[in-house]
Write an enzyme that holds these catalytic residues in place. Structure first.
Site, mmCIF file in Angstrom:
data_model
loop_
_atom_site.group_PDB
_atom_site.id
_atom_site.type_symbol
_atom_site.label_atom_id
_atom_site.label_comp_id
_atom_site.label_asym_id
_atom_site.label_seq_id
_atom_site.Cartn_x
_atom_site.Cartn_y
_atom_site.Cartn_z
ATOM 1 C CB SER A 1 1.992 5.909 -17.643
ATOM 2 O OG SER A 1 0.697 5.348 -17.428
ATOM 3 N N GLY B 1 -1.323 3.935 -14.523
ATOM 4 C CA GLY B 1 -1.667 2.654 -15.136
ATOM 5 C C GLY B 1 -2.337 2.796 -16.490
ATOM 6 N N GLY C 1 4.856 2.505 -10.791
ATOM 7 C CA GLY C 1 3.983 1.385 -10.452
ATOM 8 C C GLY C 1 4.334 0.162 -11.277
ATOM 9 N N GLY C 2 3.554 -0.087 -12.328
ATOM 10 C CA GLY C 2 3.687 -1.302 -13.130
ATOM 11 C C GLY C 2 5.106 -1.627 -13.558
ATOM 12 C CG HIS D 1 -1.202 5.748 -4.597
ATOM 13 N ND1 HIS D 1 -2.265 5.406 -5.400
ATOM 14 C CD2 HIS D 1 -0.104 5.677 -5.383
ATOM 15 C CE1 HIS D 1 -1.811 5.129 -6.613
ATOM 16 N NE2 HIS D 1 -0.497 5.281 -6.626
ATOM 17 C CD GLU E 1 1.750 8.469 -8.155
ATOM 18 O OE1 GLU E 1 2.556 7.735 -8.752
ATOM 19 O OE2 GLU E 1 0.874 8.042 -7.371
ATOM 20 C CD GLU F 1 -3.707 2.700 -7.449
ATOM 21 O OE1 GLU F 1 -3.048 1.959 -6.704
ATOM 22 O OE2 GLU F 1 -3.387 2.930 -8.641
ATOM 23 C CG ASN G 1 2.902 1.843 -5.357
ATOM 24 O OD1 ASN G 1 2.717 0.851 -4.645
ATOM 25 N ND2 ASN G 1 1.950 2.728 -5.639
ATOM 26 C CD1 TRP G 2 7.199 -3.325 -6.694
ATOM 27 C CD2 TRP G 2 7.142 -5.409 -5.844
ATOM 28 N NE1 TRP G 2 8.394 -3.944 -7.002
ATOM 29 C CE2 TRP G 2 8.379 -5.231 -6.497
ATOM 30 C CE3 TRP G 2 6.883 -6.628 -5.223
ATOM 31 C CZ2 TRP G 2 9.349 -6.225 -6.557
ATOM 32 C CZ3 TRP G 2 7.849 -7.625 -5.279
ATOM 33 C CH2 TRP G 2 9.070 -7.429 -5.944
ATOM 34 C CE LYS G 3 0.113 1.584 -8.477
ATOM 35 N NZ LYS G 3 -0.730 2.249 -9.450
HETATM 36 P P1 PGA Z 1 1.946 3.302 -12.853
HETATM 37 O O1 PGA Z 1 1.559 3.645 -11.315
HETATM 38 O O2 PGA Z 1 3.416 3.564 -12.996
HETATM 39 O O3 PGA Z 1 1.585 1.860 -13.016
HETATM 40 O O4 PGA Z 1 1.141 4.227 -13.708
HETATM 41 C C1 PGA Z 1 2.134 4.731 -10.650
HETATM 42 C C2 PGA Z 1 1.571 4.842 -9.265
HETATM 43 O O5 PGA Z 1 0.364 4.657 -9.074
HETATM 44 O O6 PGA Z 1 2.322 5.114 -8.292
#
Ligand code: PGA
Length: 248
Positions: free
Chosen positions: A210, A171, A231-232, A95, A165, A97, A9-11
């Protein structure tokens, strides 16, 4: 046996030059195929160019969100049909977010998941508890309620995935313990079966929050965990590939 899914997930990250990272992932998987299915969900501005970069490769393209309606006067939104038209095969819905920053409710998430299915996409439906909910001992109750409200009726086998999640792990560089992840996944499996029957029995449950090269192997081997939403660490090919290769 359902193949695990590792989705990046590149966000709101990624410009044209970052397509090189996706190309590097695709090239590595062409040389040595992965055990899991692999997907990258770039921002909408990169969908078409990413589809081109990944064409002919095993890496699937995904969206990060979709509107519930197929088209119409919804400025700034993207429909599931548009994602499919751009070459996407999957889409993340619900998600945390989106739930927190855009006021998405379980009912809205369920409508988006149904829209994804309507468009021929596999939704990755996200759930997870906040730090306060975990501290109050409400984790399992919260995620069970989210599943019941966010998975639309009539899902077919192989039609969707669930991502667990914990919001406080996203993050953050912190994850629940393996036992906590396993307990969450076991509760989620039961909720999936309760609300989706046979389709709930086989839907992959991804862990997200994470996931890094150094904890991926331990997380991915947990019972009921069928992949990861990353994500990251999905932004750099080397890290994402290390996570993909950690899937035994
Ligand atoms: P993260 O994000 O791996 O940067 O913690 C995961 C996500 O929000 O899908």
């Amino acid at each position: 046996m359902v193949r695990p899914l590792i989705a990046g997930n590149w966000k709101m990250n990624g410009l044209g030059r970052d397509l090189a990272e996706a190309r590097a992932v695709a090239a590595s998987l062409a040389e040595t195929p992965a055990e899991s299915r692999v997907a990258i969900c770039p921002p909408a501005t990169l969908l078409a160019r990413m589809a081109e970069a990944l064409s002919g490769s095993s890496v699937l393209l995904g969206g990060q969100d979709c509107h519930a309606e197929p088209s119409g006067a919804f400025t700034g939104d993207i429909s599931a049909e548009m994602l499919a038209d751009a070459g996407a095969r999957l889409v993340i819905v619900g998600h945390s977010e989106r739930r927190a920053g855009h006021g998405e409710t379980d009912a809205m998430v369920a409508a988006k998941a149904a829209a994804a299915v309507r468009a021929g996409l596999q939704p990755i439906v996200c759930v997870g508890e906040s730090r306060a909910q975990r501290d109050a001992g409400q984790t399992l109750e919260v995620i069970r309620r989210q599943v019941a409200g966010s998975i639309p009726p009539g899902m077919a086998e192989g039609g969707f995935a669930l991502a667990y999640e914990p919001i406080w792990a996203i993050g953050a560089g912190a994850t629940p313990t393996p036992d906590e992840i396993a307990a969450g996944a076991a509760a989620l499996r039961q909720s999936l079966i309760d609300c989706a029957g046979a389709a709930g029995r086989t839907a992959p449950i991804l862990y997200g929050g994470s996931v890094k090269p150094d904890n991926a192997a331990q997380i991915l081997k947990l019972p009921e965990i069928g992949g990861a939403l990353v994500g990251g660490a999905s932004l750099k090919a080397a890290d994402f590939l290390a996570i993909i290769r950690a899937q035994a």
